[in-house]
Design a protein around this motif. Sequence first.
Motif, PDB file in Angstrom:
ATOM      1  N   THR A  54      37.659 -40.261 -15.261  1.00 45.29           N
ATOM      2  CA  THR A  54      38.243 -38.977 -15.656  1.00 45.29           C
ATOM      3  C   THR A  54      39.736 -38.924 -15.336  1.00 45.29           C
ATOM      4  OG1 THR A  54      36.135 -37.875 -15.236  1.00 45.29           O
ATOM      5  CG2 THR A  54      38.093 -36.483 -15.403  1.00 45.29           C
ATOM      6  N   PRO A  55      40.598 -38.681 -16.325  1.00 49.97           N
ATOM      7  CA  PRO A  55      42.032 -38.561 -16.064  1.00 49.97           C
ATOM      8  C   PRO A  55      42.326 -37.310 -15.235  1.00 49.97           C
ATOM      9  CG  PRO A  55      41.573 -38.912 -18.407  1.00 49.97           C
ATOM     10  CD  PRO A  55      40.278 -38.580 -17.755  1.00 49.97           C
ATOM     11  N   PRO A  56      43.416 -37.307 -14.470  1.00 50.59           N
ATOM     12  CA  PRO A  56      43.766 -36.124 -13.675  1.00 50.59           C
ATOM     13  C   PRO A  56      44.195 -34.971 -14.584  1.00 50.59           C
ATOM     14  CG  PRO A  56      45.518 -37.759 -13.555  1.00 50.59           C
ATOM     15  CD  PRO A  56      44.372 -38.411 -14.265  1.00 50.59           C
ATOM     16  N   PRO A  57      44.114 -33.729 -14.087  1.00 55.41           N
ATOM     17  CA  PRO A  57      44.552 -32.574 -14.891  1.00 55.41           C
ATOM     18  C   PRO A  57      46.035 -32.659 -15.227  1.00 55.41           C
ATOM     19  CG  PRO A  57      43.294 -31.878 -12.963  1.00 55.41           C
ATOM     20  CD  PRO A  57      43.596 -33.325 -12.774  1.00 55.41           C
ATOM     21  N   GLU A  58      46.399 -32.005 -16.320  1.00 55.35           N
ATOM     22  CA  GLU A  58      47.798 -31.941 -16.749  1.00 55.35           C
ATOM     23  C   GLU A  58      48.199 -30.474 -16.912  1.00 55.35           C
ATOM     24  OE1 GLU A  58      49.615 -34.569 -17.114  1.00 55.35           O
ATOM     25  OE2 GLU A  58      48.388 -36.257 -17.780  1.00 55.35           O
ATOM     26  N   THR A  59      49.427 -30.161 -16.541  1.00 54.59           N
ATOM     27  CA  THR A  59      49.968 -28.830 -16.784  1.00 54.59           C
ATOM     28  C   THR A  59      50.919 -28.916 -17.972  1.00 54.59           C
ATOM     29  OG1 THR A  59      49.800 -28.245 -14.450  1.00 54.59           O
ATOM     30  CG2 THR A  59      51.197 -26.867 -15.801  1.00 54.59           C
ATOM     31  N   LEU A  72      50.765 -36.574 -25.591  1.00 54.28           N
ATOM     32  CA  LEU A  72      50.752 -36.160 -24.188  1.00 54.28           C
ATOM     33  C   LEU A  72      50.694 -37.361 -23.234  1.00 54.28           C
ATOM     34  CD1 LEU A  72      48.338 -33.080 -24.360  1.00 54.28           C
ATOM     35  CD2 LEU A  72      50.838 -33.075 -24.297  1.00 54.28           C
ATOM     36  N   GLY A  73      51.380 -38.411 -23.623  1.00 53.87           N
ATOM     37  CA  GLY A  73      51.427 -39.602 -22.784  1.00 53.87           C
ATOM     38  C   GLY A  73      50.321 -40.605 -23.054  1.00 53.87           C
ATOM     39  N   ILE A 101      49.734 -23.843 -19.452  1.00 54.64           N
ATOM     40  CA  ILE A 101      48.399 -24.204 -19.930  1.00 54.64           C
ATOM     41  C   ILE A 101      47.965 -25.452 -19.190  1.00 54.64           C
ATOM     42  CG2 ILE A 101      46.998 -24.885 -21.914  1.00 54.64           C
ATOM     43  CD1 ILE A 101      47.998 -22.020 -22.083  1.00 54.64           C
ATOM     44  N   GLU A 102      46.778 -25.377 -18.597  1.00 58.84           N
ATOM     45  CA  GLU A 102      46.253 -26.535 -17.877  1.00 58.84           C
ATOM     46  C   GLU A 102      45.228 -27.249 -18.743  1.00 58.84           C
ATOM     47  OE1 GLU A 102      44.860 -27.287 -13.375  1.00 58.84           O
ATOM     48  OE2 GLU A 102      43.533 -25.949 -14.510  1.00 58.84           O
ATOM     49  N   LEU A 103      45.361 -28.570 -18.827  1.00 53.91           N
ATOM     50  CA  LEU A 103      44.408 -29.408 -19.551  1.00 53.91           C
ATOM     51  C   LEU A 103      43.571 -30.165 -18.534  1.00 53.91           C
ATOM     52  CD1 LEU A 103      43.193 -30.972 -21.978  1.00 53.91           C
ATOM     53  CD2 LEU A 103      45.163 -32.513 -21.833  1.00 53.91           C
ATOM     54  N   ASN A 118      55.928 -25.400 -26.558  1.00 50.18           N
ATOM     55  CA  ASN A 118      57.267 -25.462 -27.124  1.00 50.18           C
ATOM     56  C   ASN A 118      57.278 -24.658 -28.425  1.00 50.18           C
ATOM     57  OD1 ASN A 118      59.566 -26.265 -28.641  1.00 50.18           O
ATOM     58  ND2 ASN A 118      59.702 -28.188 -27.504  1.00 50.18           N
ATOM     59  N   LYS A 119      57.808 -23.445 -28.363  1.00 55.88           N
ATOM     60  CA  LYS A 119      57.776 -22.544 -29.523  1.00 55.88           C
ATOM     61  C   LYS A 119      58.596 -23.077 -30.694  1.00 55.88           C
ATOM     62  CE  LYS A 119      57.036 -18.328 -26.818  1.00 55.88           C
ATOM     63  NZ  LYS A 119      57.562 -16.983 -26.486  1.00 55.88           N
ATOM     64  N   LYS A 120      59.646 -23.817 -30.395  1.00 59.88           N
ATOM     65  CA  LYS A 120      60.508 -24.312 -31.465  1.00 59.88           C
ATOM     66  C   LYS A 120      59.762 -25.259 -32.393  1.00 59.88           C
ATOM     67  CE  LYS A 120      64.871 -26.741 -32.333  1.00 59.88           C
ATOM     68  NZ  LYS A 120      66.066 -27.384 -31.715  1.00 59.88           N
ATOM     69  N   TYR A 121      58.931 -26.130 -31.802  1.00 60.28           N
ATOM     70  CA  TYR A 121      58.226 -27.137 -32.595  1.00 60.28           C
ATOM     71  C   TYR A 121      56.723 -26.880 -32.694  1.00 60.28           C
ATOM     72  CZ  TYR A 121      62.616 -29.679 -32.072  1.00 60.28           C
ATOM     73  OH  TYR A 121      63.935 -30.049 -32.095  1.00 60.28           O
ATOM     74  N   GLY A 122      56.221 -25.854 -32.012  1.00 61.78           N
ATOM     75  CA  GLY A 122      54.807 -25.530 -32.100  1.00 61.78           C
ATOM     76  C   GLY A 122      53.899 -26.578 -31.472  1.00 61.78           C
ATOM     77  N   ILE A 123      54.357 -27.172 -30.367  1.00 63.90           N
ATOM     78  CA  ILE A 123      53.550 -28.219 -29.735  1.00 63.90           C
ATOM     79  C   ILE A 123      53.427 -27.952 -28.235  1.00 63.90           C
ATOM     80  CG2 ILE A 123      54.176 -29.976 -31.432  1.00 63.90           C
ATOM     81  CD1 ILE A 123      56.119 -31.113 -29.373  1.00 63.90           C
ATOM     82  N   LEU A 124      52.387 -28.504 -27.638  1.00 63.14           N
ATOM     83  CA  LEU A 124      52.212 -28.465 -26.193  1.00 63.14           C
ATOM     84  C   LEU A 124      52.793 -29.745 -25.592  1.00 63.14           C
ATOM     85  CD1 LEU A 124      48.609 -27.042 -26.120  1.00 63.14           C
ATOM     86  CD2 LEU A 124      50.565 -25.981 -24.988  1.00 63.14           C
ATOM     87  N   GLU A 125      53.584 -29.584 -24.535  1.00 63.91           N
ATOM     88  CA  GLU A 125      54.219 -30.715 -23.874  1.00 63.91           C
ATOM     89  C   GLU A 125      53.912 -30.673 -22.385  1.00 63.91           C
ATOM     90  OE1 GLU A 125      58.300 -31.188 -26.452  1.00 63.91           O
ATOM     91  OE2 GLU A 125      58.235 -29.608 -24.936  1.00 63.91           O
ATOM     92  N   LYS A 126      54.047 -31.819 -21.734  1.00 64.42           N
ATOM     93  CA  LYS A 126      53.873 -31.844 -20.291  1.00 64.42           C
ATOM     94  C   LYS A 126      54.962 -31.004 -19.632  1.00 64.42           C
ATOM     95  CE  LYS A 126      51.466 -36.227 -19.548  1.00 64.42           C
ATOM     96  NZ  LYS A 126      51.465 -37.498 -18.788  1.00 64.42           N
TER      97      LYS A 126
END
Length: 326
Positions: free
Chosen positions: A240-245, A61-62, A228-230, A249-257
């Motif tokens: 504290t890092p800023p929030p991320e939205t 996530l960066g 989904i907000e992180l 990704n259903k194809k790969y089963g991962i959360l992306e920005k």
Amino acid sequence: MKNLLTMREFISTKIETPRSYLGDNLLIPEGMMVLYGDTGVYKSWFLTNMAFALASGQPFLGYSVLKPIRVLYLNCEISEGAFQDRIELMRVRYPDAMLDDCFYHDFRDVSLPTTRDYTKVDSWRLLAELIEESQATYVILDPMANVFTGNENNGDHVTAFTKGLSTIAKQLHCGIILAHHQRKGFRDRDGSTVSAGSDELRGHTSLKGWADTIGHLKKVVTANGERIELVWDKTRHLETPPPETLIFNKKYGILEKSADNPMTVVQEVLANGPMRRSDVVEAMKDRVGWAERRTVDYMKVLISSGKVERFKDKTNKKFVMYRWVA
């Protein structure tokens, strides 16, 4: 007395371990992290993806991963078949060799009772043996509720549990990550979910005191659909890092920005020059799903970090203006 050093001796001591494994002190050596959220916010997917990133050395996530490390995933909830399917989805995004540094154990029938002597309890000994065998640098317990046998609201019970984890972590030189649940939602007057920081973490406050890092996943509705907000509720060793939205990704089963990421939206809204606060609030409500108070608080963070400037409209001083300056 052994290991007694003067401060001069200590600062001249060469410490071999890295300062951080993930980002700028987000995950530190022998650190403690809690990731929590409501049901259905992809907590397990998030942590499995994090495990793969840590084991492969690829960014998450960066956030940069300093070097590949061994990770032990203790599955305390999901059927083995379902978990295997998830791994098959995710693995194509990572080097195949990563699978040899990510370890798995079915921990669904194991409980970790509170005790004064962890070495005399079979389940605690099993946990230590699994960490030793895998030589894991980080261990993920998912979720905490399925192994914790005490009362989550009892400070003595929670402290005894976290003390056991800390004792093992120190002895075996590893960090611990717990997946956990949140309290019932906090609501604003308009019905939107309001962040109450780590007060939303379910259970006694000693749990948040124990953790170095606390991440919170929550669902938000934007003009482009559900996201989904992180939010990093606590980061003991960094600002504290800023929030991320994020988007799943259903194809790969991962959360992306997501393109609805708050920083991205603010930059785009202010790209052509200063804008009134009301316009920024409206854009954030439509694209990120935030109520006015949440947006104003976020803008304060950007102002304090030097990315945004706040000033009064020269033609009508009742209007607050924002300008992107970073």
